[in-house]
Each structure stands twice: as structure tokens, then as C-alpha cells.
Enzyme design. Structure first.
Site, PDB file in Angstrom:
ATOM      1  N   ASP A 538     -49.558  21.441  18.156  1.00  0.00           N
ATOM      2  CA  ASP A 538     -48.511  22.310  17.638  1.00  0.00           C
ATOM      3  C   ASP A 538     -47.147  21.781  18.051  1.00  0.00           C
ATOM      4  OD1 ASP A 538     -47.612  24.918  16.485  1.00  0.00           O
ATOM      5  OD2 ASP A 538     -46.914  25.214  18.541  1.00  0.00           O
ATOM      6  N   HIS A 541     -43.560  17.199  17.343  1.00  0.00           N
ATOM      7  CA  HIS A 541     -42.288  16.465  17.372  1.00  0.00           C
ATOM      8  C   HIS A 541     -41.399  16.912  18.528  1.00  0.00           C
ATOM      9  CE1 HIS A 541     -42.333  19.823  14.499  1.00  0.00           C
ATOM     10  NE2 HIS A 541     -41.186  20.158  15.060  1.00  0.00           N
ATOM     11  N   ASP A 668     -48.003  28.232   7.592  1.00  0.00           N
ATOM     12  CA  ASP A 668     -46.542  28.366   7.665  1.00  0.00           C
ATOM     13  C   ASP A 668     -45.906  28.373   6.280  1.00  0.00           C
ATOM     14  OD1 ASP A 668     -46.360  28.387  10.476  1.00  0.00           O
ATOM     15  OD2 ASP A 668     -46.535  26.210  10.543  1.00  0.00           O
TER      16      ASP A 668
END
Length: 1528
Positions: A538, A541, A668
Site C-alpha cells: 500500500d 511510492h 479506489d
């Protein structure tokens, strides 16, 4: 046996791969069949070309453990020594035991500077990925077969048997093979699955048995349902109410662990305080308009920013500094600092000077007024400015100005940040309270503050207050920068889109910085890896790289085959690649629902669909050395290498675009009902399903849920039935995916797609390139209701298509607003309807299918057809890739010349003028009629998979090329070997004519490539052992032997029969009398014929030229022995050198001296007569007699006028030039010859321009004693004298001009005695008396003259590239130290990247650009008169490098080892000087080395693009090295 994968390393250690911007990785493969625990799963074979920079004392350092018992550690590196050889590549086999991310770097001694000193150099670390080998109940699961369903656990229910098991069965019924579970741990106060309260405990409401129950669930999921499990790993944050965080606040970013956040903390606190008391201050709490918001912003300016005085965190406190300065001023220890004059009177420069001196670390955010200067250092500057005796009042004025100047940019930074704070706060409040796409939170209350809190605040057990930074994300932020670190001001500037329920975790640089956090996350990771088959990282980045690396390494110790996917929204593919390689990520998540248009969706599908249909297949060709030794070939063939051709070359490690887990919708994303239309659910799903990658979807998408579900606030449970939404269609689509992936289990590159976008339609054809089977999808999207677009008929040439199924999805009611009676999510009412399949009509005659979509095919419909290409199957692929080596077994090297090469003039010679090279429209003529022509033309197209290349387009247009390749061999098929290979080509090319036009380029180039490799293998197997095991570069040089030697009707070596001859160069010197040049042949003979083991051809050239000996000379132009021309003074000496080389290398080589030849002219007789004269060929001589005749004629003196002198013989030469004179100066023993009007050495360019007035005036007459001729003379005398000692040469003396005799040994001694005196120009003018030097015309010292006693004295002193020839053939003539220094001078003065300059650039005659077509008034260059006045010739660089090797070995302390061998350093110096040659022979379409270049390697259009002596003289260098190793 583990599978071997090859990784080629470049000269500087970088991976040599097709796409340097992709993810470097091994192929996903099932484990070897005989694999057992402890065995490697792969062997990575590193390939390092001989002579690479990294071979110089080089070591590969890698973190791959050497055995299965050594644990993996990123800090533990193992060294592997690189063998350094000048002519043999190195390989290093590295076992790989588990999947993951690995890296290597190289440490070596670089040679970069002008002094070429050695410096230890370390390359960057190169990371690569070893993918996991996934399996379901023991059956291998390819990554491209993964079909994943995301499940948000809190919406499943609390009963494993009643709620979870039925859901698993439903997921299985839809054909999914992996479930992604959102975190199953105990959730925090927000109830979001991603706000984890306790990472080490699972939700007790569901998993009452805790860890064991979760583990049992995932095991049962695989065993009974055939589904793997994946969980989210949330490493970045924890729930804001996590108890363990209260005990370990150092695990977060707070004022103590991150003092740079103090300003952000006080700002956040002040904003919350203002929010709480807004009403008290008179500001509206129910924000209904922009006007309300602007009033509130005014209040923030006054009550928040105004009161906080945030500038105090930025600037220097001027008053405080002045007070401290005044206290320090009386300290006598403060002495003045020297200030540069240009700084002293410039306030801006002065302030920078003060900062560098008194605050070198610069300014940063910390506590209030923390930015300070070192008072004593500042005072020392003021001492200088005000004077040592000045009182403080004078210094104070200077100080105030400097402090104000320093503060200017700091105030500016504050102003910018202050403006950004206001901008961000305004925009966030507007989004939260006013905007239609925002949540519209309503009135501001204590529980719904004006903006989200940036910090979680609490008291610990001791009552201490803490504020810990909450996590979030930044739009467009740099993922490599921790936005909570001191490198960022994001929290102060309010740039973080905050998650108020999650505290951002602070790992620091290592576990020592936050031990409790590392310990907890290590346990969390180990626990998860022991239960689940995959991780979804999760917010990857935002995960610090070193944290991700460490935790994934821990996970893989528990589960070596962990499938790792990641959210990577970096916006930069290069950063995506960095994360994937460093973390060993298998797939990155990509989202189809992010597409904002049909065109964008088409682009995404194209990106992840696979390679284009008809993609060109890579083959090794000539990029790698061929193992041509047949026993070694057999040994290599038995390895587990998955080779793509008959050559035993392992599968290559590749660099590819990041592998995708392509989701038609994630948890999402908005659902199609919200973002597009609910009907688009079906076409969107079908397009994703047919992509060649991993795919997935969120639960509820197939069921047609109306809206994106809120993971925080949604409380309803999943609702599903087997036929709900598109579930039944998804089952079929996932079944197709499984089938396609099964077909490409061992080679994902077999999957190819064609994608076409037309309005509402996206058409996708996915094909297995080996089996020829595939699926054809017509998808009519419905982003919006968009009219009735009619799709024209679709024509599929060469493809049979059979309708499989067609569906449409239609809405049957409005999207529900509530939930079912049992509080379950209600889907959009839809109906999935089977509709009429398209009509697919196959025309046998046209070999074409026409697809017509049925009339009823509304938006939201799909149609799928099975496709098959008749005759294109796995058997075809095997057929074209096999049998070529066996078919080439009977070929000779002359046969190979015909099949591989033949330039235009050679092909026309063989066909009596009827056939030439092939012409490709929009590309031009191939340079060779043979297969090399096709290989050269297609290399770049294959490398870049350029399907729009003119050659590829031409091949798609018809089968003419197939016919040409086969039919041109008819004229050579008198050879049994050629006939046999022609039959192989015919059978393959005839067979591929049956494939559709769009596949013809792939199969044609595949056949040509397979054939080419077989022919190259065969050629090398007929050569010497050293070449069979040498490098690709050396082997390519050797192939120039095949390129240059062939049978020619117009240019036979022999007058009476066709004998294969060696061309001087192609295409300029390829046929008729221009093909065979005496000096060219014998300069090329050692490298192209002797080093390659072609002793018969070498002998043939020696004996056939010996037949033509006249005047004691070998002809310049042979003319098949009919009408040879004798205008070369050097050819005879290169001829003698070749005899010597043959005698030394060939088996029983000196027996050639006893061979007899029929003489074209009479021995020791200058009489000319035509070929049909009875005297022609009437007498015989042995080669021994021929040798003696050359020596004797030169000793006695040669004087003649060329036969048939005049314009018919040479239209450019003046009359005086036809007069040839050669004599020996018996005071020195040197051979002299020529005059100013002829040019009898290789520098033979005659002036040709009437306009410039240079006609008949040679550019380089080189009369006198040429240095290379006299070096060759010494070599010849040494040779015959040694033979004489062995009783193998009967002659002992020669007669001089005056009739007296001199022994050959005395002649040799005389030459030895005088050579250095005559040619050397000493460095020190004081030594001139020891040499024959005229100091008045010396241009450069410490060199060897080019000539001795020429017609123009200054030409003696010119530095040219001829002296190395003498050094190589007779090194004993040279003082080693002087020779070494002269070589060093030439290296900097004369050496170009490809060739050696023919004249010193400091010479007034230096003209380095050759243009033969120029007809100007420039005497020096018109009509190319400067051919040898500066242009850089390749062949003499070969002699230069050989001389370099001889004298560097002798004189340079680092070039030899204590045991007398050449050191690695010497190999490096030589290899460095051949970099451009390696590049050229690999890149030029002529597959050879050019004749010459212009200055500094610039392209010369008039150069022969491949020249025999250019390749040969570099092969000579390698032959020297083999000779050092005892090669004969």
C-alpha cells in the site's frame, strides 16, 4: 539442471539489453523439472567481452549468495574475478536460489586519463528482479495468468462459514485465481482497513482463532478453491489511536525526532484553535459561499499567521546578533579574516562570504530563532571591514547591513511559504465545504474542524504532550523524498492531502533510529508472509526504499516465492522502474477506470496488451561469439538454455516495461455507473481480460455496484449472486485468459496483439505467435450514450475466425439509493444478454475472413471470435528454426562466400551481368546479394521491432524476396554443398509463403537469421581452433576472409583456370583487373588466410603471384597473370613477408619453398611479351628461386620502363613516371627507388586535376629509401639466413652493382648497423652528430623518418604511419627505448579512432579530408591528391598496434608480468584503441572495416566501406597474441 539466463555486460559494466529504460529481470518460469530443495532455480551467466574495460583487474561483486545455505543480505557482497584475455570472452556463472531483487557492481582498474594510469573504479549498482514461481496446488501459475479479485474484508461479514465461504465460491465461479484481501488486522477508530490498530492481531470479530484461523483460511482457499491469497502491507502508517504508538512516540515524526516540523506543528495547533473559536471571533461556521470562505481567510491571516510570527523560524534575529557581537567585540582573540577585494565592496557578495564562513551548513527550519551565525567568525569579518582598532559602533553599521542582506532571501522564502499556506488552506476548505465533487462536510464543529488535523496529539503515560505527523499524499510529489523529512516543507506549506486517522511512521536510516518500530514491522511482515501468497504494498511510492528493501527481504526469507505488487503512482516510469528493481516488485497496479476517453482506454490496453502481432524475433546472429568447436558446441547444447535458434546461446536477460496488474477497477476507483455508464462495465472488462499481463478487479465491479464504496464509512455488506451483473461473462473471459496463459507458460513473448480504435469501438486480436491460435474481440464502449455508430466489415487476411459468443449489458432500472433489507449493497439493475454472433465468412480463394457485426450490437456489447491461422503452428516454428547447421555441413568457404556475400559487381560477374543485388523500395539496394545483405538491412528493425521499416513493409507486400534468396543460388549450385543448403532454404521459404502477409516479415527474417547463424558457424568451424573460441569481434574480422575470397570469372588468380581470388576491398576493388592488387593481397594474407587456417588459399595466392615475378618485382595489379602491371616497389617485400608467415604457421610450411611455378616472364629477364607468346609460361622456378631472384635483382639494381608505357596504360602519369629504378646503397645496405613522378609504395595517389595543375604529380612519391621497405628487407634477409643455417635455402650471396658479391648475412648486418643512424631523429639536438640529420629541416624530434634521401629532402623528415610496419617485421632494427617513445608520440599525434593519420598534423601538407570527386583549383586536394596526406587509414593502425604491443611489453613496467607474460594492462591499452573498430564492424551494413576515414574518424564517402587489409591487419594483432601463447 537450473535454467541458464545470459546477461551481457557492456564495456563499462552496464547491462547490454534491448531497452535500457525498462525493468531488468529474469523470465518467470516454473522450477526445473528435477529441482530439489537446495538447488538453484536459475543460473545467471554474466558475459563479458574480451578487452572490456572491466576486465582489467576486474571483479564482479554481487549480493547473490553462493549457495543455498548462505542467507541473503543486501550488505553482503561476494567477489567473482573476471578473466582478462585479449581474444577470449569471459563468462561467470552465478547460481540464484530464490526470487527477489539482486544487484551487482564491478570494481576494476580504469584507464581514462592522458597518462593512462590505472585507477580503481567502481560502477553503479545494477539491480535486477528474479520473479517468483507461483503455483496453485503444485501447478505453475504464470504471472500473465493471474486473475485477481480485490475483497474489502469488513464488507464480507463476520462468520467464516456463512459469509466468507460462499463469497470464495462465488469468486471461484467467476474464474479468479487470486484474492486480494484488504488488511485483516484489527482496525483503528476510523474503521478503515488501512488504518491498522494492531499489526500483529487479526480482527477477532471474524477470526476468533486468531493467526491460526487466518492461516487455515488461506490454505483452504488454495486447496479447495484453487485460489491464492494476497494481503495489503501497510508499512507507512498506523492508526492514530494505536496503543503501541503511545508507548513509542519516537516511531512517528514529532518535535523531538523531526525538529524541522516545529513550525508546522504550531501552525496546525493554531488552525485547530481558530477553528474551535471561529464563532467567538465572529466568523461564519456554516460556510455556504466563497464570500464566507474569504472572511474566514481574513481571520486566519490575523489570528493564525499574524499571531504565529512564523518568520522567526526562517530569518536571523538581527537585534540578538548585534547584542552578541557587542559582547564579543572586546575579545582580543578575534583577528581579522582575509576578504577578497572583489567581495569587500559588494554587499551581496560579502553577505554570501559571511554565510559560507559563519554558517557553512546553510539555513533550515528548526525552532524559533535557531538560525544563527558563528558570532566570532562574523566578528572576524567585521574586524577586517571596520579596522582592528575600530570601536563597535563602526562595526555595528557593517553588521546591520550584512545581516539585512542575508535576511532578504530568507524573508522571501517565508513570504512564498506564507502565500502557499493561505492558498492550500483556502483550496482545502473550499473542497471540503463548498465544491460539488467534495464531501460537503457541513458546519464547522469541534468534531469536524475547518481542515483535517495534520498531527495526532496525545499525552503519554508521564503526561508529556506529543504531536505526531499524520500520513497522506502529495499531488505530483517526488516519491524519492520523504515529505516529512527536513528535505521537504510540505507539512508547513499544508501541501499534504492528509489522512487524519493515520500517523506517518518514521523508520530513520536504520533499525537503530527506531528500534521498536522496526521490531514490530518485522514481526508483522514475517507473520503476513507466512500466511499469504502475495503482498500488495500500500502506498508504495511513499515507502522509503531502504525500508521496502529490508522488509521484503525479511518476507522472502519466510516465503521465497512471494508475489509482490505495488501501488506506484509516481508519474515517472523511470522511478517506477527504480522501485520495481530495488524492491523486486513483480507487478505494478494500473487502472483501466482511470481512462478518461475511449482513445485513452485504447492506449492503456495497447500498453498492457502485449507485443504487436507479427513482431520480429531476436536471434544472436553475430552479436555474440559462436562456439564453433563442435565438441564444445555439443556440450553447450546440453545445458538448460531455452535457446531461440540452433546456436547454444542461453535465453537473454531482458529489460521490459514494468509488468502490470491491470485492474479494470480498483477499490479506489469510481464504478463505471458513476464515471462512464453501467453498460461500459462489460466492454471495459473484456478489454482488460484479453491483455497479456496480470489482471484484476474489485469485488462489486462484476456485480455492477453503482458507486465507489467508502472504506471508512460504508457499513453495508457485499451482495452477490452467480448471475449478477456480468459475473457469468467474466467467468468465460477468465477462462480464455487461463487458456491463453497456459499456451505461453514458457515464453510470454508468444502473446501478441493488434488493437484498433474506431470511435466507440475498440477491436483487439490476441494471438499466440507459435500456435497461430487466438481470440478476436469487438468491444463497443459506452463512456456516454453516443449515437448509433455502424462498424464497417472487418477483413482478416489469412485468418479463419469462428464466432464464440456475444453479449450486451443493458440497464433495466435506476441505480438504487439505499440497501437491501439485510443491509447489503444493492447493484444497478442490469441484464446481461446473449446476442446474435457476428457473421464470419471465410473465403477459401482469397484466404480471408470477413466479419460483419450483427445489426443489434448496442453500446456496452462485446463479441468474441476464435481465430486460427492455417499452417501457422508450433510445427512451423520448429521447422524454420531447425536443420540449417546440418544442411550447411558440406559447404566450403568459397561456397559460403557465394551464399553470404557477393556485392553488386561480384554477383553480376557470376551471372554474366544478368543478376545484381536486391532492391528494397524506399530503402535502396542491399549491399550484398547474399544473406549478409538481408541481415545488415534488418538488424535495426529487429532490434527495435520496427514493423514500419521499409524492408518489413516490403516483405509484407509479397514473397519476391523468398524467391530471390533461393533462385540466386542456382548459378552456384554446381557445388554439392550449395545445392544442399539451397534445398533447405527453398523448403523453409516455400513453407512460409503460406502464412498471412502480416507474418511474412517475421518468418522470412527468422529463416534468414537461422540460416545466417548456421553459415557463420560452419565458416568458423572450418577455421582455426583459436577463432572457434574467440570473441564476436575477432570472429567478425575472420568472416571478412569469407567476404573477400571468392571465385570470379573476370578476376581469377590464374591465367588458365578460375582460381578463387582475394579482393582488395568491396565494392570498389571487387572485379576484373581492379580486384587483385599485389601489395593488398600480401598485406591481407596473414590475417585473412593464415590466421584463419586457410593455408591452401594462402599458398595459391603466393604461388600464382610468384608466376608473375618480373624485374624482381611482384605486380601491383595482377590482371589474372595475363597483363600484370609492375609499378609497385613494395609488393615484392610484402610478398616475401607472406612467404615467411606461411612457412612459420602452415603445417610443413617451409616445404612451399620447393614448389615450382610456371613463369609468365623469363627469369632474370626484363623482356616483355604478350600472354600468347611461346615464351610465356615456358620456364619453371621453385619458390626458393623466386625469393632469391627478388633479392638478387634488388642487389644488382633494377632499371626499366614500364611495358606499354603511355596514356593507354595510365592516363594520369607523366612520361618520366613510367621509368622505374631501384638500387641498394651499399654504404648502408638500404634499398632506394622511385622518382618524383611515380609513386611505387602503397601511398600511390597520382595527381589527376588539370584545373589544379597537379596532373601527373604524385601526392606522395616517396622516392628514396622508404622505411617500411627496408624493414621488410631486413625481415626477408633474417628469414633466408635462418633457413640457410638450417640448410633449407641454398643461396648465400648476391652480386652488387659493381660486380662484387656480398653475402646475405653481411647484407643483413650492414642494414642492422645503419638503420637507426639513417632514420632516427634524436630528441636532443646535441645527439644529431650520431645520426644522419639535417637540423635545418627537422619538424619534429624523437621520431623515425619516413624516407631516407628522397627527391625532396623535407619529405624524409615527415612523420607518417609507415614506421610501425618496420617495427613489426624487424623490431631488432630499433633501439627499444627510442621505439617506445616514438610509439608514444604517434599515439597522441597520429592515432585516430579507426585509423592512423598518414601525415603529421603539424606538417604544412596536412590535408585530412579526402574527396576524390573534388575538382577545384586547390593543388593539394583537387581530385583527391591528398589521399595519403592526412586521412586516417585503418590497416596501418593494425601495424601500429602490433608495434605498440611489442615495445610497450618491452619497455613499460606495467605491461609485463614477472613470469614474462603480457599483463592485463597491456591488453586493456590495446583493446581501448579498438573500441571504434568493434562498433564499426557490428554496425556497418558491409560487415567489415573501412579503408580509411577523414580526420578524427569522420566518415569518408570515397572510402571503400570494407577493405581486406583493414580487417586483416587487426587480425594480425590477435594472431601475434596467439603466437605468444604457442599457436602454430
Amino acid at each position: 539442471m537450473s535454467k541458464i539466463v545470459l546477461l551481457r555486460l557492456s564495456d563499462n559494466g552496464e547491462p547490454l539489453v534491448n531497452n535500457s529504460n525498462g525493468v531488468l529481470g529474469l523470465p518467470a518460469s516454473p522450477p526445473p523439472k528435477d529441482w530439489k530443495k537446495g538447488d538453484p532455480i536459475f543460473t545467471l551467466r554474466l558475459f563479458i567481452a574480451a578487452g572490456s574495460k572491466i576486465t582489467n583487474k576486474g571483479h564482479i561483486w554481487t549480493d547473490m549468495p553462493p549457495d543455498s545455505t548462505s542467507g541473503f543480505s543486501r550488505s553482503k557482497f561476494y567477489s567473482h574475478s573476471i578473466d582478462c584475455s585479449a581474444h577470449k570472452d569471459s563468462t561467470i556463472d552465478l547460481p540464484i536460489y530464490t526470487a527477489g531483487s539482486y544487484c551487482y557492481y564491478v570494481a576494476y582498474h580504469s584507464i581514462e586519463n592522458e597518462e593512462e594510469s590505472q585507477k580503481l573504479t567502481t560502477t553503479r549498482k545494477t539491480h535486477f528482479v528474479v520473479p517468483p514461481s507461483l503455483s496453485i496446488n503444485g501447478e505453475f501459475l504464470p504471472l500473465n495468468a493471474i486473475t485477481l479479485q480485490s475483497v474489502v474484508s469488513k464488507w464480507v461479514g463476520k462468520d467464516l462459514e456463512k459469509d466468507w465461504e460462499p463469497l470464495f465460491a462465488h469468486v471461484k465461479s467467476k474464474g479468479y485465481n487470486m484474492i486480494h484481501f484488504t488488511p485483516l488486522q484489527v482496525r483503528g477508530e476510523s474503521n478503515s482497513p488501512y488504518s491498522i490498530y494492531d499489526q500483529l492481531s487479526f480482527d477477532a470479530d471474524v477470526f476468533k482463532g486468531g493467526v491460526d484461523e487466518v492461516r487455515a483460511m488461506t490454505q483452504k482457499l488454495q486447496k479447495e478453491h484453487g485460489i491464492l491469497s494476497m494481503t495489503d502491507m501497510v508499512w507507512n502508517h498506523t492508526a492514530n489511536n494505536s496503543d503501541w504508538l503511545r508507548e513509542n512516540p519516537e516511531a512517528g515524526y514529532n518535535q523531538e525526532t523531526a525538529p524541522h516540523l516545529e513550525a508546522a506543528i504550531v501552525l496546525d495547533k493554531s488552525l485547530l484553535h481558530f477553528s474551535k473559536y471561529m464563532k467567538w471571533h465572529g466568523y461564519p461556521t456554516d460556510i455556504r459561499s466563497t464570500s464566507d470562505l474569504l472572511k474566514i481567510m481574513d481571520g486566519i491571516k490575523i489570528h493564525v499567521l499574524g499571531d504565529l510570527k512564523l518568520w522567526q523560524y526562517y530569518v536571523l534575529n538581527v537585534q540578538q546578533h548585534l547584542e552578541e557581537l557587542e559582547k564579543a567585540w572586546s575579545n582580543l582573540a578575534i583577528t581579522p579574516t582575509k576578504i577578497p577585494e572583489d567581495v569587500k565592496n559588494n554587499l551581496k557578495s560579502l553577505s554570501k562570504f559571511v554565510v559560507q564562513l559563519a554558517r557553512p551548513q546553510g539555513f533550515e527550519l528548526s525552532s524559533r530563532n535557531a538560525n544563527k551565525l558563528d558570532i566570532y567568525k562574523f566578528a572576524s569579518v567585521l574586524r577586517t571591514l571596520a579596522g582592528e582598532d575600530a570601536d563597535f559602533s563602526e562595526a555595528k553599521s557593517h553588521a546591520h547591513k550584512i545581516l539585512d542582506e542575508i535576511n532578504l532571501p530568507l524573508y522571501k522564502a517565508y513570504d512564498e511559504d506564507n502565500s502557499e499556506i493561505l492558498e492550500q488552506v483556502y483550496n482545502r476548505i473550499k473542497y471540503l465545504r463548498l465544491e460539488d465533487n467534495g464531501p460537503k462536510l457541513g458546519p464547522v464543529t469541534e468534531y469536524s474542524p475547518l481542515t483535517e488535523p495534520y498531527f495526532t496529539r496525545f499525552e503519554d503515560a508521564s503526561g508529556k504532550e506529543w504531536a505526531l505527523a499524520n500520513n497522506g499524499w502529495i499531488w505530483g510529489g517526488n516519491p524519492l523524498v520523504d515529505f516529512a523529512s527536513s528535505q521537504s516543507k510540505a507539512y508547513l506549506r499544508r501541501e499534504v492531502i492528509i489522512w487524519g486517522d493515520c500517523v506517518k511512521l518514521r523508520y530513520g536510516k536504520s533499525p537503530e533510529d527506531s528500534p521498536a518500530l522496526w521490531e514490530r514491522m518485522t514481526k508483522y511482515t514475517q507473520l503476513s508472509a507466512s500466511i499469504f501468497d502475495g503482498f500488495r504494498i500500500d502506498n508504495c511510492h511513499s515507502t522509503p526504499l531502504h525500508v521496502g528493501e529490508a522488509l521484503l527481504d525479511i518476507a522472502r526469507k519466510t516465503n521465497p516465492n512471494l508475489y509482490v505488487v505495488a501501488e506506484l503512482f509516481t508519474g515517472d516510469e523511470n522511478i517506477d522502474v527504480l522501485f520495481m528493481e530495488r524492491l523486486g516488485i513483480s507487478s505494478i497496479i494500473r487502472e483501466a477506470m482511470q481512462a478518461y476517453s475511449v482513445g485513452e482506454l485504447s492506449r492503456l490496453v495497447h500498453m498492457h496488451g502485449g507485443k504487436p502481432i507479427g513482431s520480429l524475433q531476436w536471434l544472436p546472429l553475430d552479436e555474440l561469439a559462436i562456439t564453433a568447436d563442435r565438441s564444445e558446441f555439443s556440450k553447450r547444447s546440453e545445458e538448460n538454455i531455452n535457446n531461440v535458434s540452433e546456436l547454444p546461446v542461453p535465453e537473454m536477460m531482458v529489460s521490459q516495461p514494468p509488468h502490470a496488474l491491470f485492474m479494470d477497477c480498483t477499490h479506489d476507483n469510481e464504478m463505471p455507473n458513476d464515471k462512464r455508464t453501467v453498460e461500459d462495465t462489460l466492454p471495459n472488462a473484456a478489454l482488460v481480460a484479453l491483455c497479456s499481463c496480470a489482471t484484476g478487479t474489485v469485488f462489486g465491479y462484476d456485480e455492477c455496484y453503482p458507486h465507489l464504496l467508502d472504506v471508512v464509512h460504508e457499513k453495508r455488506l457485499y451482495n452477490y449472486e452467480d448471475d449478477m451483473g456480468i459475473s457469468s461473462a467474466k467467468k468465460i473471459l477468465n477462462g480464455i485468459r487461463t487458456e491463453l496463459a497456459e499456451q505461453t507458460k514458457n515464453d510470454v513473448d508468444q502473446s501478441e496483439v493488434h488493437i484498433h480504435h474506431e470511435g466507440q469501438y475498440i477491436i483487439l486480436h490476441r494471438l499466440n505467435s507459435k500456435t497461430g491460435k487466438g481470440y478476436f474481440l469487438v468491444a463497443r464502449t459506452k463512456f456516454v450514450a453516443d449515437g448509433n455508430q455502424v462498424l464497417a466489415p472487418i477483413y482478416l487476411s489469412g485468418i479463419k475466425a469462428t464466432p464464440a459468443f456475444s453479449y450486451t449489458l443493458s440497464r433495466t432500472g435506476d441505480a438504487p439509493s439505499g440497501s437491501s433489507a439485510d443491509e447489503r449493497i444493492l447493484p444497478v439493475p442490469v441484464e446481461l444478454t446473449a446476442i446474435q454472433n457476428p457473421e464470419a465468412e471465410f473465403d477459401e480463394e482469397k484466404n480471408e475472413t470477413v466479419i460483419r457485426i450483427s445489426e443489434y450490437f448496442p453500446q456496452g456489447s462485446i463479441a468474441i471470435l476464435n481465430t486460427e491461422i492455417a499452417g501457422c503452428d508450433d510445427e512451423l516454428d520448429k521447422f524454420v528454426r531447425s536443420g540449417a547447421i546440418a544442411a550447411a555441413e558440406k559447404l566450403s568457404l568459397i561456397d559460403l562466400n557465394a551464399i553470404l556475400y557477393k556485392c553488386e559487381s561480384e554477383e553480376r560477374d557470376a551471372s554474366a551481368g544478368t543478376d545484381g543485388v536486391y532492391n528494397v523500395p524506399n530503402y535502396g539496394h542491399l549491399v550484398y546479394a547474399g544473406l549478409q545483405g538481408w541481415i545488415s538491412a534488418s538488424k535495426d528493425a529487429i532490434k527495435g521491432n520496427d514493423l514500419a521499416h521499409p524492408l518489413v513493409e516490403h516483405l509484407r507486400s509479397g514473397s519476391w524476396a523468398c524467391d530471390y534468396v533461393v533462385n540466386r543460388l542456382d548459378k552456384y549450385s554446381g557445388s554439392e554443398g550449395v545445392k544442399m543448403f539451397q534445398d533447405w532454404l527453398r523448403s523453409r521459404l516455400q513453407r512460409i509463403k503460406q502464412v498471412p502477409f502480416f507474418l511474412l516479415p517475421r518468418y522470412f527474417l527468422l529463416v534468414i537469421g537461422i540460416a545466417y547463424e548456421a553459415l557463420r558457424f560452419t565458416a568458423l568451424s572450418l577455421m582455426t581452433q583459436k577463432l572457434q573460441e574467440s570473441t564476436a569481434f575477432v570472429q567478425s574480422l575472420a568472416m571478412c576472409s569469407v567476404q573477400m575470397v571468392g571465385s570470379m570469372r573476370t578476376a581469377s588468380l590464374n591465367t588458365f583456370e578460375i582460381v578463387p581470388s582475394l579482393a582488395a576491398g568491396l565494392p570498389h576493388f571487387s572485379y576484373d583487373f581492379m580486384r587483385c592488387w599485389g601489395r593488398d593481397v600480401f598485406l591481407a594474407l596473414r590475417g585473412l588466410l593464415i590466421a584463419t587456417g586457410r593455408f591452401d588459399e594462402a599458398k595459391s595466392h603466393i604461388l600464382n603471384f610468384a608466376m608473375t615475378l618480373k624485374h624482381g618485382l611482384i605486380p601491383n595489379l595482377l590482371g589474372s597473370g595475363k597483363d600484370p602491371r609492375y609499378n609497385a616497389r613494395d609488393a615484392a617485400w610484402f610478398f616475401l613477408q607472406s612467404i615467411q608467415e606461411y612457412a612459420n604457421f602452415a603445417p610443413d610450411g617451409d616445404s612451399i619453398l620447393n614448389e615450382t611455378v610456371k613463369r609468365r616472364f623469363l627469369p632474370f629477364d626484363d623482356t616483355y611479351f604478350p600472354q600468347n607468346d611461346p615464351r610465356a609460361f615456358s620456364q619453371e622456378s621453385t619458390l626458393e628461386e623466386i625469393i632469391y631472384e627478388i633479392l638478387a635483382r634488388h642487389a644488382k639494381g633494377i632499371s626499366y620502363r614500364e611495358a606499354n608505357a603511355g596514356p593507354n596504360l595510365d592516363s594520369q602519369m607523366r612520361d618520366e613516371g613510367f621509368n622505374v629504378n631501384v638500387h641498394v646503397d651499399w654504404t648502408t645496405g638500404l634499398v632506394h627507388g622511385g622518382n618524383q613522378f611515380n609513386c611505387g609504395t602503397w601511398m600511390d595517389k597520382m595527381g589527376e586535376s588539370t584545373k589544379a595543375g597537379n596532373k601527373g604529380i604524385p601526392g606522395t612519391p616517396r622516392d628514396g629509401a622508404a622505411i617500411e621497405i627496408n624493414g621488410l628487407l631486413k625481415s626477408a634477409l633474417r628469414f633466408v639466413n635462418a633457413l640457410q643455417d638450417e640448410k633449407k635455402f641454398k643461396y648465400t650471396d648476391v652480386e652488387k652493382q659493381d660486380g662484387t658479391k656480398i653475402s646475405l648475412k653481411d647484407w643483413e648486418a650492414l642494414l642492422q648497423e645503419n638503420f637507426e643512424r639513417c632514420y632516427y631523429i634524436p630528441e636532443d639536438p646535441g645527439e644529431d652528430q650520431d645520426y644522419d640529420v639535417n637540423p635545418d629541416i627537422v619538424n619534429r624530434r624523437g621520431i623515425y623518418k619516413d624516407l631516407y634521401k628522397s627527391g625532396k629532402p623535407y619529405e624524409d623528415y615527415q612523420l607518417r604511419g609507415n614506421f610501425p610496419i618496420a617495427m613489426v617485421v624487424a623490431p631488432e632494427l630499433f633501439d627499444p627505448e627510442k621505439a617506445f617513445k616514438s610509439i608514444q608520440k604517434a599515439d597522441t599525434i597520429m592515432r585516430g579512432p579507426i585509423g592512423l593519420k598518414t601525415l603529421d598534423p603539424s606538417d604544412l601538407n596536412y590535408r585530412p579530408f579526402y574527396n576524390n570527386s573534388e575538382d577545384s583549383e586547390d593543388f593539394a586536394t583537387s581530385k583527391g591528391r591528398n589521399y595519403h596526406q592526412g586521412p586516417e587509414w585503418c590497416w596501418i593502425l593494425g601495424f601500429y598496434l602490433r608495434a605498440f604491443k611489442i615495445f610497450y611489453y618491452a619497455q613499460h613496467p606495467e605491461c609485463s608480468t614477472p613470469n614474462g607474460k603480457a599483463a592485463d594492462y597491456l591488453h586493456q591499452l590495446l583493446s581501448k584503441r579498438m573500441i571504434a573498430h568493434r562498433d564499426m564492424i557490428q554496425s556497418t551494413v558491409w560487415a567489415g572495416l573501412t579503408e580509411l576515414t577523414n580526420e578524427n574518424g569522420a566518415y569518408c564517402a570515397d572510402s571503400s566501406p570494407t577493405q581486406a587489409w583493414s580487417a586483416s591487419c587487426l587480425l594480425d594483432l590477435f594472431c601475434d597474441q596467439w603466437e605468444d601463447e604457442g599457436f602454430k
